[in-house]
Motif scaffolding. Structure first.
Motif, short mmCIF file in Angstrom:
data_model
loop_
_atom_site.label_atom_id
_atom_site.label_comp_id
_atom_site.label_asym_id
_atom_site.label_seq_id
_atom_site.Cartn_x
_atom_site.Cartn_y
_atom_site.Cartn_z
N LYS A 65 0.83 -1.21 0.00
CA LYS A 65 0.00 0.00 0.00
C LYS A 65 0.86 1.26 0.00
N TYR A 66 2.00 1.21 0.73
CA TYR A 66 2.91 2.35 0.71
C TYR A 66 3.39 2.63 -0.72
N ARG A 67 3.79 1.58 -1.41
CA ARG A 67 4.29 1.75 -2.78
C ARG A 67 3.19 2.25 -3.71
N LEU A 68 1.97 1.76 -3.51
CA LEU A 68 0.86 2.18 -4.36
C LEU A 68 0.52 3.65 -4.14
N LEU A 69 0.47 4.07 -2.87
CA LEU A 69 0.15 5.46 -2.57
C LEU A 69 1.28 6.41 -2.94
N ALA A 70 2.49 5.88 -3.09
CA ALA A 70 3.63 6.71 -3.48
C ALA A 70 3.77 6.81 -4.99
N GLY A 71 2.76 6.37 -5.73
CA GLY A 71 2.81 6.46 -7.18
C GLY A 71 3.34 5.20 -7.83
N SER A 72 3.07 4.04 -7.21
CA SER A 72 3.53 2.74 -7.74
C SER A 72 5.05 2.69 -7.85
N GLN A 73 5.73 3.26 -6.87
CA GLN A 73 7.19 3.22 -6.84
C GLN A 73 7.65 2.08 -5.93
N TYR A 74 8.70 1.39 -6.36
CA TYR A 74 9.21 0.28 -5.56
C TYR A 74 10.00 0.79 -4.36
N HIS A 75 10.81 1.82 -4.58
CA HIS A 75 11.61 2.40 -3.50
C HIS A 75 10.90 3.65 -2.99
N VAL A 76 10.41 3.59 -1.76
CA VAL A 76 9.69 4.71 -1.16
C VAL A 76 10.58 5.34 -0.09
N SER A 77 10.42 6.64 0.08
CA SER A 77 11.20 7.37 1.07
C SER A 77 10.49 7.35 2.42
N VAL A 78 11.19 7.79 3.44
CA VAL A 78 10.61 7.85 4.78
C VAL A 78 9.45 8.84 4.81
N ARG A 79 9.61 9.95 4.11
CA ARG A 79 8.53 10.95 4.06
C ARG A 79 7.29 10.37 3.40
N GLN A 80 7.47 9.60 2.32
CA GLN A 80 6.33 9.00 1.65
C GLN A 80 5.64 7.97 2.54
N ILE A 81 6.42 7.27 3.37
CA ILE A 81 5.82 6.30 4.29
C ILE A 81 4.95 7.02 5.31
N PHE A 82 5.44 8.13 5.86
CA PHE A 82 4.64 8.89 6.83
C PHE A 82 3.38 9.45 6.18
N GLU A 83 3.50 9.97 4.96
CA GLU A 83 2.33 10.50 4.27
C GLU A 83 1.33 9.39 3.94
N SER A 84 1.84 8.24 3.50
CA SER A 84 0.95 7.12 3.19
C SER A 84 0.28 6.59 4.45
N GLU A 85 1.02 6.56 5.56
CA GLU A 85 0.44 6.09 6.82
C GLU A 85 -0.68 7.00 7.27
N ALA A 86 -0.51 8.31 7.07
CA ALA A 86 -1.58 9.25 7.43
C ALA A 86 -2.82 9.01 6.58
N GLU A 87 -2.64 8.75 5.28
CA GLU A 87 -3.78 8.48 4.41
C GLU A 87 -4.47 7.17 4.79
#
Length: 223
Positions: A65-87
């Motif tokens: 789900k983190y990768r999907l919410l980050a724009g279908s990226q395989y490598h996600v950053s820490v900031r994207q994980i926090f943003e995805s977790e909030a969503e």
């Protein structure tokens, strides 16, 4: 054994083989399961050991789900994980079951909407939505006055989005005018982001959004 076969397969020069990363993960998992089963069966005296229960499906699903919410990226950053977790946490409260610190799980059932068909506490202790909403969804002028000045621009921005979504479905131009507002101190967030397409909501729309905000604050505030 399967582990010995994996070791021989890794040494093959010709033929179909796995990638180094996949082969290492498979071999590492097999070794871990062997050591875990020996420990539980011999030292802890377990009667049986279910290897299939040792899996990371939930963890893999979460990172998927983190990768999907980050724009279908395989490598996600820490900031994207926090943003995805909030969503994901916002999505968790959107279904028909809400969790409140004060009242526990609030079940929104069809039978609970109509007060005439509301079952008694003995019949269904969880179906107390009518009482909860009656005690926590009353908003007056004093509640609106307690909202901080820094929060009003954000609520106004949300109100502009609500007005924009409603006006797209309305065919009555006269009704649309009631949703539009003028530029004010609370619309500075909209003005800072506006490139000509954002909507400035009417004051009544902002008050409705603020009332919903207060209701959720009352439902989810800690005891």
């Amino acid at each position: 054994t399967f582990l010995s076969w994996l070791s021989k397969w890794e040494l093959l020069e010709d033929g179909i083989t796995l990638t180094k990363e996949t082969h290492f993960a498979l071999k590492h998992t097999a070794e871990a399961l062997i050591h875990m089963s020996n420990f539980l069966l011999e030292k802890e005296n377990f009667n049986y050991f279910l290897c299939g229960k040792i899996q990371t499906d939930n963890l893999e699903e979460r990172f998927g789900k983190y990768r999907l919410l980050a724009g279908s990226q395989y490598h996600v950053s820490v900031r994207q994980i926090f943003e995805s977790e909030a969503e994901l946490r916002i999505q968790a409260v959107m279904p028909l079951a809400l969790t409140s610190h004060n009242f526990g799980e609030i079940i929104f059932d069809v039978n609970c909407v109509d007060g005439a068909s509301l079952p008694s506490q003995e019949e269904n202790a969880e179906c107390n939505v009518a009482d909860i909403l009656a005690n926590n969804c009353m908003v007056d002028e004093d509640d609106l006055d307690e909202i901080s000045d820094a929060m009003w621009p954000l609520l106004t921005y949300i109100g502009g989005y609500c007005s924009h979504q409603i006006t797209k479905k309305l065919k009555c131009n006269y009704c649309v005018e009631f949703l539009k507002g003028a530029n004010s101190e609370n619309t500075r967030l909209i003005a800072a982001s506006d490139r000509g397409g954002l909507s400035y909501p009417h004051e009544d729309v902002v008050r409705i959004v603020a009332s919903v905000y207060i209701i959720f604050q009352n439902l989810f505030r800690p005891q």
